[in-house]
Design an enzyme around this catalytic site. Structure first.
Site, short mmCIF file in Angstrom:
data_model
loop_
_atom_site.label_atom_id
_atom_site.label_comp_id
_atom_site.label_asym_id
_atom_site.label_seq_id
_atom_site.Cartn_x
_atom_site.Cartn_y
_atom_site.Cartn_z
N HIS A 141 10.41 34.89 -21.10
CA HIS A 141 9.01 34.95 -20.79
C HIS A 141 8.80 34.95 -19.10
O HIS A 141 8.49 35.99 -18.45
CB HIS A 141 7.95 34.13 -21.35
CG HIS A 141 6.77 34.12 -20.69
ND1 HIS A 141 5.99 35.02 -20.74
CD2 HIS A 141 6.14 33.09 -19.98
CE1 HIS A 141 4.73 34.80 -20.40
NE2 HIS A 141 4.89 33.50 -19.67
N ARG B 68 9.91 42.75 -24.68
CA ARG B 68 10.61 41.92 -23.80
C ARG B 68 11.85 41.36 -23.95
O ARG B 68 12.34 40.71 -24.67
CB ARG B 68 9.49 40.61 -23.59
CG ARG B 68 9.47 39.90 -22.03
CD ARG B 68 8.72 38.45 -22.70
NE ARG B 68 9.85 37.50 -23.10
CZ ARG B 68 9.32 36.49 -23.90
NH1 ARG B 68 8.05 36.19 -24.08
NH2 ARG B 68 10.21 35.51 -24.31
N TYR C 87 12.99 30.05 -29.48
CA TYR C 87 12.13 30.41 -30.50
C TYR C 87 12.55 32.06 -31.02
O TYR C 87 11.75 32.31 -32.09
CB TYR C 87 10.70 30.52 -30.08
CG TYR C 87 10.31 31.18 -28.60
CD1 TYR C 87 10.35 32.61 -28.63
CD2 TYR C 87 10.54 30.44 -27.43
CE1 TYR C 87 10.20 33.09 -27.40
CE2 TYR C 87 10.15 31.03 -26.30
CZ TYR C 87 10.01 32.49 -26.09
OH TYR C 87 9.76 32.83 -25.09
C1 LIG Z 1 -5.66 32.17 -19.82
C2 LIG Z 1 -4.25 31.77 -19.98
N1 LIG Z 1 -3.74 31.07 -20.71
C3 LIG Z 1 -2.50 30.72 -20.95
C4 LIG Z 1 -1.67 31.14 -19.94
C5 LIG Z 1 -0.35 30.70 -20.03
N2 LIG Z 1 0.54 31.93 -20.07
C6 LIG Z 1 0.97 32.87 -19.27
S1 LIG Z 1 1.68 34.22 -19.77
C7 LIG Z 1 1.30 33.75 -21.34
C8 LIG Z 1 1.64 34.72 -22.50
C9 LIG Z 1 1.25 36.06 -22.35
O1 LIG Z 1 1.69 36.76 -23.15
P1 LIG Z 1 1.32 38.42 -23.18
O2 LIG Z 1 -0.16 38.68 -22.82
O3 LIG Z 1 1.90 39.13 -24.29
O4 LIG Z 1 1.96 38.95 -21.54
P2 LIG Z 1 3.64 39.12 -21.46
O5 LIG Z 1 3.78 37.89 -20.91
O6 LIG Z 1 4.30 39.30 -22.79
O7 LIG Z 1 3.80 40.09 -20.49
C10 LIG Z 1 0.79 32.51 -21.40
C11 LIG Z 1 0.36 31.74 -22.67
C12 LIG Z 1 -2.25 31.95 -18.76
N3 LIG Z 1 -1.52 32.37 -17.77
N4 LIG Z 1 -3.58 32.18 -18.90
#
Ligand SMILES: Cc1ncc(C[n+]2csc(CCOP(=O)(O)OP(=O)(O)O)c2C)c(N)n1
Ligand SMILES: Cc1ncc(C[n+]2csc(CCOP(=O)(O)OP(=O)(O)O)c2C)c(N)n1
Ligand SMILES: [Mg+2]
Ligand SMILES: [Mg+2]
Lengths: 362, 326, 326, 362
Positions: D260, D256, D269
């Protein structure tokens, strides 16, 4: 294409179905007393189960889950754990609970519909029976995390069924155990059935042990009808969890010889022939065969043991049946450490209901 | 035509819907050859095959999410959850997806699913098997919540739930599964999903409830009748959307209302009905609205369960108190 | 002493509790070096180390279950859930375990945990980030539900929640996190977990709310004051157990009550308060109880959100309607 | 001890970071037009992302999740799928959505806070963006089950992040896919971060591909910055799912490069140095290097493409910004197929609020 990772699952077994040995035995198997302890615990568990089913059939106990045929799993677990470890069971681990000091009367009370049955006098930090399948796995992770944070050389042991391995919360707990290297041993009692759903409809995974691979630690299989093998792999796993912070998953291969619970009728969905076939591999007779072959066990020993177990179980059943009830207000007095003022009216209403019914509850 | 129990009536409704519509499939733990732990799906796998009566892995969050995916593909899954206490893992999917898929896609995708679960106490069941979680579902936007109280209503409401184009949570009072028999013609007639049933006339006091509490309410009404108090009884079988009109009309005439349910009291389902009366119904009230409910405690294990569940005596006592006001 | 925002006050309370008690640990997604997505835990990992401020895997059901296990071991986990819409997977653990571990073991094991989550709308957040799920928690036996509405109350209530021997769900109105500043002495003084706050005197009408709605209510009270209507305002910061007395007292004097919240209307939290008034409070009511709430629809995405959230004008309009009754 | 099962995880990669090849290329890589299509899609996606971030920064869009650096994953997925397949995305797959016919304007609208953005004119059966991490996996299983029950030769593709692999519901869906042999391909976009949580704190599993082992099917890794590799493994997986009902998990290794979302500040971080290091392996330059080396791409082509993409994105942004709002009542009119009578009062209240605010919403 390049291979970037590889994994294997191994299986441990010592005793053949006839009580002879397939492999070199672990050291403790040279100790008659220890083996007799295991044998006695299995017989006591089986006696207890039979009594509980009988009480249920006669309306003196609620729905009950027998561990018939799976005594080696639960006794093997209980025998290998230290008192200061914490057991986080599902609902079929009475064998382990008994070894850890939960009284037969308490177990009867629980299944008899009395919360006091979970207020163990013995292992005060063990979790009570867990009915919502798999939800206990995260509790075990929390307990193990507490051990880790406080640097205590203790291990949490989480037991579940084959069906429970399909639950997402179990996976989440395993994943946490892996990433935090928790002192936590997961045991899957693979008795091949989750009520009517056979292992083959539960998952396409060749073994349940391999579920650990997803969580980044090792899984192994053990012959779950061989109490020596269960105790041995548990001991090894507990040591690795305690000393090296390596979580582990142990899949114990066994079979549910009974109905799922007293509320179930397994003939609806499985063949009696399958069941009688599996009786041949049951764990109690197997260890007895081994003991008898070594001349460590006689007909007299057996008779005495059966009589002792029956006496112990009957005494517990009587004590259970003779228990006095709780007052109706017991349902509200333990919800919070201190009754919130807002609930005082409800408490009074419950007390009045209790009085209306003539004092204490059943 | 033989008289049916509620569980048989529900089975008939599912079978009929499956006959009518090939997109109806039944899923759940042990719904196949075991016929479900309460036998609600007994015989269905033999009749419709394993592709329409599907034993699932033991995964409740999955069950609800699967239904969303199937629904989006215009299938009509009827999903059995084994007990009330094991429905909670499905809440995430119900509130975050099932109840809003239509809305969030402005109608492009939808969720014609039925979530079935036995619910409530009174059968001396093990821990976590006697819950009354209807508030959770009734509070979710985009979801209907239905609770039958007789075999006949169960049949008609289940048919309606399956045919409805949107998600329905259908809670089945397990205590009533085999409690009574009733003639239930398998005529394919659905009942409306947004109308209360007026079960008994009486203008001294209005007793309101659903599910297993309804039988207790009717007992109470009998007790009261013996004392010269004529209680009207309303079965709120369709908790959400709530048919406020029928309740308001009745209370307009009686001026007194008792609402009974097994769920915990605080923030429970009776509160909505009481709130309705405190709002639009206020000036009809001659007496305080009484809620006769479970307490704000976990449902006790069987030994104390009888002290927890509202019974006819508690309901009648509440009604009598209200008769003190004029 | 500088004035703090609510999020800073919550952080101060957590830090103080961690100083006081080595068993207090903070867990959640991104609570470590990121300091939480709203920065509620900013600086804590630097101060207390990674063993007391623990970044977890992305697993909400786990978070709640872990807390139960930690609590049973007498630790005091304070668990952050990232947003209201992601708390639902925790419901199973909260209702089936956290809220009843003490009861089911007759006090042998207990669950001194705090479940924290930002909640509510009004910040133009993405889908599933503007939910008001307080009813779910307030309806669960064995669990306290707390919602602060000012920095100071947030500090005192958070300290109380952490010190409380039983589980507390602590919902933080995200719209207020940085909306106002207030002097918040870090004096370790907790606030009671079962008392409403009387925020404004006024005996023409009683306005009741919590969280972000409280600011709207106060605006409404100002509007009304300009029209000669003196509105009393109550902050129900501790929804469960509910301090019925304070609300009943106020309505006894005013005879009129408006309850406002963002959660969907039906079977929502205002219903409990209205039910209270329809019961014990009935004879004080001069006018129908008004609920000014979200609608029975999913919270709209930001473009329509303003039409969904109760605002001062809607609240004031309800109060004016009530003034028509005497 | 006896070995009872063994597993391996393999990795596929073709292009080196400089655009040269490590292995023999799949057939489609001999087709300039196809590679240019992939290249164009990646550039369009990147242009779109940049515009969306710019709109957010100037208050004209809500929070937005850029896919900067991960275009090969999402474009590779979109390019391999058939129109009749169903995409079940998380929230970072705009590249795949665009290839499948979701319009840029619709995507803007969604992130701009307008539900109509999920009412795709194009792929009518694709799922909308899914915000609650991992919850979409079960939907994909349901869609694939429908395909299977109706015997349609279609495949569901479920995309998620590395963080999502820690969710229990994802595991439950994978387990179901395994046991029912669903036509379902799971793709994990392993961009190494879940907001601030690095892959190493998410799980101890050596690969995320091995998560599939727990579910009884195969997982593999692919270089997620190599669009040729992603498209190739996707094509193979889709064929196996379609023709042989074999589900599969593909872990795409990428990074990434952005924050985020626009609500995040990744410098809190992670080290800027880490990020600049990872820029060297980003997918767009890599494919360009390959095309240029084959003489399939010129400076003029590049300039024209950039201009075209900018024009297309700008036009979509303008159309988005010019959209008229929905009436306030839109929030209630799509909740049920037909408005229940009990909700008519609420609808009237909403209409009044809309009128009070002067007609339509924003
Ligand atoms: C069930 C849930 N918990 C927390 C969140 C908040 N949140 C949004 S994206 C994210 C991280 C997701 O990481 P990843 O699965 O690696 O996807 P990326 O964002 O890196 O594409 C979090 C914790 C959420 N959207 N859904
Ligand atoms: C979450 C949940 N779902 C369903 C049930 C009902 N139920 C009780 S035991 C059981 C099967 C459990 O199978 P398994 O995990 O193999 O354990 P076993 O009973 O064979 O020991 C089911 C479905 C439950 N208790 N919890
Ligand atoms: Mg089993
Ligand atoms: Mg990621």
């Amino acid at each position: 294409m390049q291979q970037v990772a590889s994994f294997a699952v191994e299986r441990t077994a010592y005793l053949n179905a006839d009580g002879t040995c397939a492999e070199r035995l672990p050291a403790f198997a040279g100790d008659r007393d220890e083996l007799v302890r295991l044998y006695r615990s299995m017989v006591l568990t089986r006696t207890f189960d039979a009594k509980a089913v009988a009480l249920q059939r006669t309306g003196r106990l609620g729905t009950f889950a027998s561990s018939l045929g799976q005594e080696a799993v639960t006794v093997g677990i209980g025998a290998a754990m230290r008192p200061e470890d914490v057991l986080v069971p599902s609902f079929r681990e009475q064998g382990a609970q008994i070894l850890r000091g939960v009284t037969l009367e308490e177990i009867f009370a629980y299944w008899g519909g009395d919360e006091r049955g979970s207020d163990f006098a013995g292992p005060r930090e063990d979790f009570p029976i867990c009915v919502p399948v798999g939800t206990q796995a995260a509790h075990a992770a929390g307990v193990a995390l507490a051990f880790r944070l406080r640097r205590e050389p203790r291990v949490a042991v989480c037991v579940m069924g084959d069906g429970a391995t399909s639950k997402g919360d179990v996976y989440e707990a395993m994943n946490a155990a892996g990433v935090w290297r928790l002192p936590l041993v997961f045991v899957v009692n693979n008795n091949e059935w989750a009520i009517s759903v056979p292992r083959s409809k539960q998952t396409a995974a060749k073994t349940l042990a391999q579920k650990a691979i997803a969580a980044g630690f090792e899984g192994e299989q053990v012959d779950g009808n061989d109490v020596i093998a269960v105790r041995a792999v548990m001991e090894r796993a507990l040591a690795m969890a305690r000393d090296e912070r390596q979580p582990r998953l142990i899949e114990a291969l066994t079979y549910r010889l009974s109905d799922h619970t007293t509320a179930d009728d397994a003939r609806r969905y499985r063949d009696d022939k399958e069941v009688s076939e599996r009786w041949k591999a049951e764990p109690v007779g197997r260890l007895r065969g081994f003991l008898v072959a070594r001349d460590w066990w006689s007909k007299g020993d057996e008779e005495k043991l059966l009589a002792d177990c029956a006496r112990e179980v009957d005494a517990a059943a009587e004590a259970y049946l003779a228990r006095t009830g709780q007052p109706a207000t017991a349902m509200i007095d333990h919800v919070f450490a201190e009754l919130p003022a807002a609930m005082e009216g409800q408490r009074a209403a419950i007390a009045a209901l209790g009085a209306r019914a003539g004092g204490e509850g059943r | 035509m033989t008289a049916l129990t509620m569980v048989e009536a529900i089975r008939d409704a599912m079978a009929r819907a499956m006959e009518e519509d090939p997109d109806v499939v039944v899923l759940g733990e042990d719904v196949g050859h075991d016929g479900g732990v309460f036998r609600a799906t007994e015989g269905l796998v033999e009749r419709f095959g394993e592709e329409r009566v599907i034993d699932t892995p033991l995964s409740e969050a999955l069950l609800a999410g699967l239904a969303v995916g199937l629904g989006a593909q215009r299938m009509r899954p009827v999903v059995e959850f084994q007990f009330d206490g094991f429905l909670y893992p499905a809440i995430d999917q119900l509130v975050n997806h099932a109840g809003r898929l239509r809305n969030r896609t402005r109608g492009r995708l939808s969720c014609p699913i039925v979530i079935r679960a036995p619910y409530g106490g009174g059968i001396r069941a093990p821990e976590h098997h006697s819950e009354s979680p209807e508030t959770f579902y009734a509070h979710m936007p985009g979801i209907r919540t239905v609770i039958p109280s007789t075999p006949r209503r169960a049949y008609g409401l289940m048919l309606a739930a399956i045919r409805d184009p949107d998600p329905v949570v259908f809670l089945e009072p397990k205590r009533l599964y085999r409690a009574v028999r009733e003639e239930v013609p398998d005529d394919g007639e659905a009942l409306p999903l947004d109308q209360c049933f007026k079960v008994r006339d009486g203008t001294d006091v209005t007793l309101v409830g659903w599910g297993a509490s309804l039988a207790r309410i009717l007992e109470a009404a009998d007790l009261l009748a013996g004392e010269g108090i004529e209680a009207g009884v309303i079965d709120v079988a369709t908790l959400k959307p709530l048919d406020a009109g029928t309740i308001l009309d009745a209370v307009r005439r009686s001026g007194r209302c008792v609402i009974a349910h097994e769920a915990p009291r605080s923030y429970g389902p009776a509160a909505e009905i009481a709130a309705l009366l405190a709002g639009e119904g206020l000036f009809s009230l001659l007496a305080p609205v009484e809620r006769v409910t479970g307490f704000d405690v976990p449902v006790p294990l069987p030994r104390l369960e009888d002290h927890y569940l509202p019974d006819a005596e508690r309901i009648a006592a509440a009604a009598r108190r209200l008769m003190g006001y004029r």
